[in-house]
Design a protein around this motif. Structure first.
Motif, PDB file in Angstrom:
ATOM      1  N   UNK A  97      22.301  49.752 -10.074  1.00 39.34           N
ATOM      2  CA  UNK A  97      20.828  49.785 -10.163  1.00 39.34           C
ATOM      3  C   UNK A  97      20.193  48.923  -9.067  1.00 39.34           C
ATOM      4  N   UNK A  98      21.027  48.282  -8.249  1.00 35.10           N
ATOM      5  CA  UNK A  98      20.604  47.434  -7.120  1.00 35.10           C
ATOM      6  C   UNK A  98      19.967  46.111  -7.544  1.00 35.10           C
ATOM      7  N   UNK A  99      19.910  45.826  -8.829  1.00 38.70           N
ATOM      8  CA  UNK A  99      19.293  44.583  -9.299  1.00 38.70           C
ATOM      9  C   UNK A  99      20.231  43.711 -10.110  1.00 38.70           C
ATOM     10  N   UNK A 100      20.778  44.298 -11.190  1.00 41.47           N
ATOM     11  CA  UNK A 100      21.501  43.466 -12.164  1.00 41.47           C
ATOM     12  C   UNK A 100      22.723  42.802 -11.546  1.00 41.47           C
ATOM     13  N   UNK A 101      22.716  41.467 -11.505  1.00 39.45           N
ATOM     14  CA  UNK A 101      23.877  40.721 -11.024  1.00 39.45           C
ATOM     15  C   UNK A 101      24.733  40.360 -12.229  1.00 39.45           C
ATOM     16  N   UNK A 102      26.030  40.654 -12.153  1.00 37.33           N
ATOM     17  CA  UNK A 102      26.944  40.383 -13.269  1.00 37.33           C
ATOM     18  C   UNK A 102      28.130  39.545 -12.799  1.00 37.33           C
ATOM     19  N   UNK A 103      28.750  38.862 -13.766  1.00 38.23           N
ATOM     20  CA  UNK A 103      30.006  38.163 -13.483  1.00 38.23           C
ATOM     21  C   UNK A 103      31.076  39.231 -13.253  1.00 38.23           C
TER      22      UNK A 103
END
Ligand code: MF3
Ligand code: CO
Length: 256
Positions: free
Chosen positions: A224-230
């Motif tokens: 989605x180009x936004x959500x940063x995840x571990x």
């Protein structure tokens, strides 16, 4: 250049900070099993507009994403670190943790704060992650004094997090704040020996925001180009306050 604020400006930032605090406290009271992150977005947007303020994140251009952020809140659940987007499909369930991050502009000055909340019953490990991240922020706030250096804040966060077996995210950092949401300096949650290391002076306002993974420090951005995840899928926590450096010591603007 790090902009220093006058007492009158700090008073305005105090108003912005208190509004952010009120919004986050209202959301804290709403968070429970069955609530969606979109429910939180709706309440936050209404409260900010009713206060005569402007949501600072909505429409804010983020260079790394190459786009404007579309929501009032970042709601980042479990392994999501930051920039999680509110959604009517994201129903909170027992065992989740949800980071709620928001900012406002009021009378030309910004406020920015984040909390991470447990939903229902969370594991002891998740509880420790929240406690350690909150403690890291409090210890870092105490370093925001004239004469200290920026690295005193960064090192304090990193030491507390790593001595508890968790990791600090490298790709997202805290920041100065004032008439802009993001001002100098950048405030990493680790010691970055490549960066400048300015001395802290009266009138500086710092948004300190540890982002802490229960597992490894690596992050990635979803499609989605936004959500940063571990990257390893471990839980991630985030707490943030705006702090003024004053002769009397640190003054947290985003709580009473
Ligand atoms: N609290 C984060 C920060 O201060 C999130 C703001 S980015 C935005 O950088 F995309 F939401 F605007
Ligand atoms: Co911030």
């Amino acid at each position: 250049m790090i902009v220093r604020k006058t007492a009158a400006e700090l008073e305005k930032m105090r108003q912005s900070g208190l509004l952010v605090w009120k919004v986050l406290e209202a959301l804290r009271a709403l968070v429970r099993e069955g609530v969606t992150t979109q429910d939180l977005e709706v309440v936050a947007e209404r409260m900010i507009k009713d206060a005569g303020a402007r949501p600072a994140f909505k429409g804010y251009y983020v260079p790394a994403a190459g786009a404007k952020y579309p929501y009032v809140l970042c709601t980042s659940v479990n392994e999501e670190i930051v920039h999680g987007m509110p959604s009517a499909r994201r129903v909170l369930k027992s065992g989740d943790i949800v980071s709620i991050d928001t900012g406002v502009e009021l009378h030309g000055y910004y406020g920015d704060s984040a909390i991470t909340l447990p939903v229902g019953e969370i594991t002891p490990q998740a509880g420790k992650l929240l406690a350690v991240t909150r403690e890291a922020l409090e210890l870092a706030i105490d370093q925001a004094r004239p004469g200290n250096r920026l690295s005193d804040i960064c090192a304090t966060v990193q030491r507390h997090v790593e001595s508890n077996g968790f990791s600090v995210v490298r790709e997202y950092v805290g920041h100065g704040i004032g008439t802009q949401l993001h001002e100098e300096p950048q405030i990493p949650n680790y010691v970055d020996r490549r960066g400048e290391n300015p001395r802290l002076k009266e009138g500086m306002v710092l948004a300190i925001e540890p982002m802490v993974n229960a597992g490894g420090p690596e992050s990635q951005v979803l499609s989605d180009h936004w959500t940063a995840v571990a990257k390893d899928g471990s839980y991630s926590a985030h707490f943030e306050h705006c702090v003024a450096v004053t002769a009397e010591g640190p003054r947290v603007l985003t709580r009473p």
